[in-house]
Write a protein that holds these residues in place. Sequence first.
Motif, PDB file in Angstrom:
ATOM      1  N   UNK A  81      37.860  48.721  50.812  1.00 37.11           N
ATOM      2  CA  UNK A  81      36.844  48.091  49.980  1.00 37.11           C
ATOM      3  C   UNK A  81      36.874  48.559  48.539  1.00 37.11           C
ATOM      4  N   UNK A  82      38.072  48.914  48.056  1.00 40.89           N
ATOM      5  CA  UNK A  82      38.221  49.379  46.676  1.00 40.89           C
ATOM      6  C   UNK A  82      39.460  48.758  46.046  1.00 40.89           C
ATOM      7  N   UNK A  83      39.372  48.530  44.738  1.00 40.67           N
ATOM      8  CA  UNK A  83      40.496  48.053  43.926  1.00 40.67           C
ATOM      9  C   UNK A  83      40.957  46.640  44.296  1.00 40.67           C
ATOM     10  N   UNK A  84      40.156  45.941  45.089  1.00 44.03           N
ATOM     11  CA  UNK A  84      40.411  44.544  45.435  1.00 44.03           C
ATOM     12  C   UNK A  84      39.056  43.901  45.700  1.00 44.03           C
ATOM     13  N   UNK A  85      38.647  42.943  44.877  1.00 46.32           N
ATOM     14  CA  UNK A  85      37.314  42.345  45.031  1.00 46.32           C
ATOM     15  C   UNK A  85      37.150  41.633  46.373  1.00 46.32           C
ATOM     16  N   UNK A  86      35.921  41.286  46.723  1.00 51.72           N
ATOM     17  CA  UNK A  86      35.645  40.675  48.032  1.00 51.72           C
ATOM     18  C   UNK A  86      36.386  39.360  48.245  1.00 51.72           C
ATOM     19  N   UNK A  87      36.687  39.089  49.501  1.00 54.71           N
ATOM     20  CA  UNK A  87      37.357  37.842  49.872  1.00 54.71           C
ATOM     21  C   UNK A  87      36.534  36.647  49.414  1.00 54.71           C
ATOM     22  N   UNK A  88      37.224  35.643  48.908  1.00 58.02           N
ATOM     23  CA  UNK A  88      36.563  34.422  48.482  1.00 58.02           C
ATOM     24  C   UNK A  88      36.061  34.429  47.056  1.00 58.02           C
ATOM     25  N   UNK A  89      36.101  35.580  46.396  1.00 55.96           N
ATOM     26  CA  UNK A  89      35.587  35.661  45.028  1.00 55.96           C
ATOM     27  C   UNK A  89      36.662  35.257  44.026  1.00 55.96           C
ATOM     28  N   UNK A  90      36.210  34.768  42.875  1.00 55.01           N
ATOM     29  CA  UNK A  90      37.146  34.431  41.803  1.00 55.01           C
ATOM     30  C   UNK A  90      37.866  35.677  41.305  1.00 55.01           C
ATOM     31  N   UNK A  91      37.160  36.807  41.300  1.00 53.29           N
ATOM     32  CA  UNK A  91      37.770  38.053  40.834  1.00 53.29           C
ATOM     33  C   UNK A  91      38.937  38.459  41.731  1.00 53.29           C
ATOM     34  N   UNK A  92      38.785  38.235  43.038  1.00 57.21           N
ATOM     35  CA  UNK A  92      39.878  38.570  43.956  1.00 57.21           C
ATOM     36  C   UNK A  92      41.098  37.693  43.675  1.00 57.21           C
ATOM     37  N   UNK A  93      40.874  36.421  43.431  1.00 61.25           N
ATOM     38  CA  UNK A  93      41.999  35.524  43.170  1.00 61.25           C
ATOM     39  C   UNK A  93      42.735  35.918  41.890  1.00 61.25           C
ATOM     40  N   UNK A  94      42.004  36.439  40.916  1.00 56.95           N
ATOM     41  CA  UNK A  94      42.652  36.890  39.684  1.00 56.95           C
ATOM     42  C   UNK A  94      43.543  38.101  39.965  1.00 56.95           C
TER      43      UNK A  94
END
Length: 215
Positions: A81-94
Amino acid sequence: MIDLYYWPTGNGLKVGILLEELGLEYRLLPVNIREGEQKQASFQRISANGRIPAIVDHRTETPLSLFESGAILNYLADSAGQFLPPAGSAARQKVQEWLFWQVGHITPYLSQLQLFKEKAPEPIPFALDLLNAEATRLYGVLEQRLAEVPYVAGEYSVADMAIFPWIQPLRQGQALADYPHIQAWRLRIKARPAVQRAYAKGLEVAPGERSLALQ
């Protein structure tokens, strides 16, 4: 406990950096690719592609083995749960966008450039011209992005950890003075204690590896 099968190349270092950042307990198991140890059947049972890095996670009920550095980074960061944003978020896709950019462009082209510059018995102008031009283009892409944000996906993430060990300007015919935002980004990452620990462990394994030169 996590077993990391490893040699301190750009791909090996990126996983070492993440493990240090996460503070996870792990065991470093060198696979000397200079001596061909990656071709041994015992290692290929863990890494079907016969390449480092690979991990075996003994924390799970059934030990989980993974190869491919990008997959390993995603798995470890996701499970922590660190250095990778939550699944489904725009931040994760970036983050994924820039991680896949590293896997699909940085490693293939810069590793080939280093190979032709350092290992070819004689210069091959066509290959060198093509790969030098692509290295310059890739540095330009990264420089432009880092002019906009402090880290490639905005916040420090596995994407930065993946790219950082592969930016070796002296080996790649690039002058950092031409890329002030890359230079500042590298200084920020080099200053992180986890990065320093990862490189120190690499030096213990193979002090002569060129990837360990923090230029």
